[in-house]
Design a protein around this motif. Sequence first.
Motif, mmCIF file in Angstrom:
data_model
loop_
_atom_site.group_PDB
_atom_site.id
_atom_site.type_symbol
_atom_site.label_atom_id
_atom_site.label_comp_id
_atom_site.label_asym_id
_atom_site.label_seq_id
_atom_site.Cartn_x
_atom_site.Cartn_y
_atom_site.Cartn_z
ATOM 1 N N MET A 1 -26.131 47.647 15.189
ATOM 2 C CA MET A 1 -25.368 47.024 14.113
ATOM 3 C C MET A 1 -24.357 48.029 13.551
ATOM 4 O O MET A 1 -24.635 49.217 13.463
ATOM 5 N N LEU A 6 -21.993 44.119 7.840
ATOM 6 C CA LEU A 6 -22.462 43.944 6.467
ATOM 7 C C LEU A 6 -21.302 43.675 5.513
ATOM 8 O O LEU A 6 -21.449 42.911 4.549
ATOM 9 N N LEU A 64 -25.465 50.651 5.977
ATOM 10 C CA LEU A 64 -26.589 50.202 6.798
ATOM 11 C C LEU A 64 -27.906 50.701 6.200
ATOM 12 O O LEU A 64 -28.856 49.942 6.036
ATOM 13 N N GLN A 65 -27.957 51.981 5.905
ATOM 14 C CA GLN A 65 -29.125 52.596 5.280
ATOM 15 C C GLN A 65 -28.729 53.099 3.887
ATOM 16 O O GLN A 65 -27.625 53.613 3.698
ATOM 17 N N TRP A 89 -28.666 47.280 4.498
ATOM 18 C CA TRP A 89 -29.557 46.550 5.407
ATOM 19 C C TRP A 89 -31.005 46.975 5.155
ATOM 20 O O TRP A 89 -31.909 46.151 5.093
ATOM 21 N N GLU A 90 -31.175 48.272 4.987
ATOM 22 C CA GLU A 90 -32.498 48.802 4.693
ATOM 23 C C GLU A 90 -32.405 49.838 3.576
ATOM 24 O O GLU A 90 -31.497 50.682 3.584
ATOM 25 N N VAL A 107 -31.114 44.550 -0.717
ATOM 26 C CA VAL A 107 -31.432 44.655 0.706
ATOM 27 C C VAL A 107 -31.130 43.320 1.385
ATOM 28 O O VAL A 107 -31.623 42.265 0.954
ATOM 29 N N LYS A 109 -31.612 42.761 4.808
ATOM 30 C CA LYS A 109 -32.526 42.508 5.924
ATOM 31 C C LYS A 109 -33.531 41.433 5.534
ATOM 32 O O LYS A 109 -34.164 41.504 4.478
ATOM 33 N N GLY A 110 -33.648 40.405 6.378
ATOM 34 C CA GLY A 110 -34.542 39.295 6.085
ATOM 35 C C GLY A 110 -33.864 38.164 5.354
ATOM 36 O O GLY A 110 -34.442 37.085 5.195
ATOM 37 N N ARG A 111 -32.599 38.381 4.934
ATOM 38 C CA ARG A 111 -31.862 37.334 4.213
ATOM 39 C C ARG A 111 -30.704 36.761 5.028
ATOM 40 O O ARG A 111 -30.045 35.832 4.600
ATOM 41 N N LEU A 117 -26.882 36.726 13.178
ATOM 42 C CA LEU A 117 -27.136 38.078 13.674
ATOM 43 C C LEU A 117 -27.090 38.120 15.195
ATOM 44 O O LEU A 117 -26.521 39.049 15.788
#
Length: 429
Positions: A1, A6, A64-65, A89-90, A107, A109-111, A117
Amino acid sequence: MQEDFLHYIWQHQYFSKTNLTTTDGAALQVLRIGYYNTDAGPDFREALMRIGEVEWSGSVEVHLQASDWHRHQHQLDEKYDQVVLHVVWEADVPVYRMDGTLVPVLVLKGRVDLALLQTYERLLYAKDAVPCAAFWPAVPHITKTLMLERALVERLAAKGEEVLQTLQRYSNDWEQTAYHTLLRGFGFKANQQAFEELAKALPLSVVRRHQQNVLQLETLLFGQAGFLEEAQDAYAAQLLKEYRFLSHKYDLVPKAMQRHRWNFLRMRPANFPTVRLSQLAAILHQQQAFFSKLLEAQTVKQYEVLFQAPVSAYWQEHYLLGKPGKGLQKSMGKSSVQNLIINVAVPLLAAYASYSDNRLYLEKAVSLLEELKEASNKITRHYEDLGWQAKSAADNQAALSLYKRYCAPVNCMHCAIGNKVMKQSSSAA
């Protein structure tokens, strides 16, 4: 990614808002996403958030992080003190502003819709030259047309900017800039750099003093290009004698090029740099005040005339100094003239449109491209294979821009076609 994914998700809000909270459990409501920032500083400016019961106005930074905040040294940059939300993302670590206050984190991720994706990953890792090739037929024609038009304008703007940088180096002298651009164009692909060096080695101020005399123009051009090191026949000997006088008069020797700077490999004789130099001498002789004439021209025919002039008698029978040849063109060929209109006239018009704040010159540049036919090439054939057909040089130039700016670097998130592919794949859209 990649981070641009994002950026895309945030800009279009393609994520679930159900029970939206920051990592510390505070309820989050996005009131204004902010304006995408392409300059230094946070990614989105003038955003507005409600975190808990408080409204916060400021910027949004995307990573991303969460630890990328530290990796990019944002904690040491006061521009990032205005960040009211860190979108990641995380969230691997908490991050703080310069003043030590904690930055709220969302965050993603998961949404994000799984289909969205997966489509992104298909584009990112596609093996096709055009990443969206598999999706191309499903993209509306109007989307592709508008994106190609945008890509063309971006290409003209970029080429115009290159000319404006040259103009700045020449203290806003448009004729000198046009001379430099003309010589660069005369190099086509194989000798572009060498001709650009020649433009610096032989100033227009010197050329202007001898534009009435073709022999002296040839003397200066061939001499500064490094082709008179040895006299091969009576004509070359005459040029060499004249060059010794003129080079001393204008102190040209220190700037003179070496012959090895020129490429002759795998070329037809009609394209040899020696032949191009003879054609250039003829044009410089015939088209004095070149830039003024370029601005005044109105039709394709008038622009073609700017780049066509019969070469001197010697070069009607030779392709190298001392080496006669048969069947040589007496002036620039049609395809070469068209190439010069595209790569010399059009960028100059685009640059002048920006410089003078007069859009009419940009419209003239586009009209020229729309009237010219340009052969397909390796890049444009990628789109032809998908069913797209170029009808003019404008179409070809647009396709080149689309490929170089978006397809080759897989910059799909910033392309309207890529955006449409993503939107079609996501139920979140």
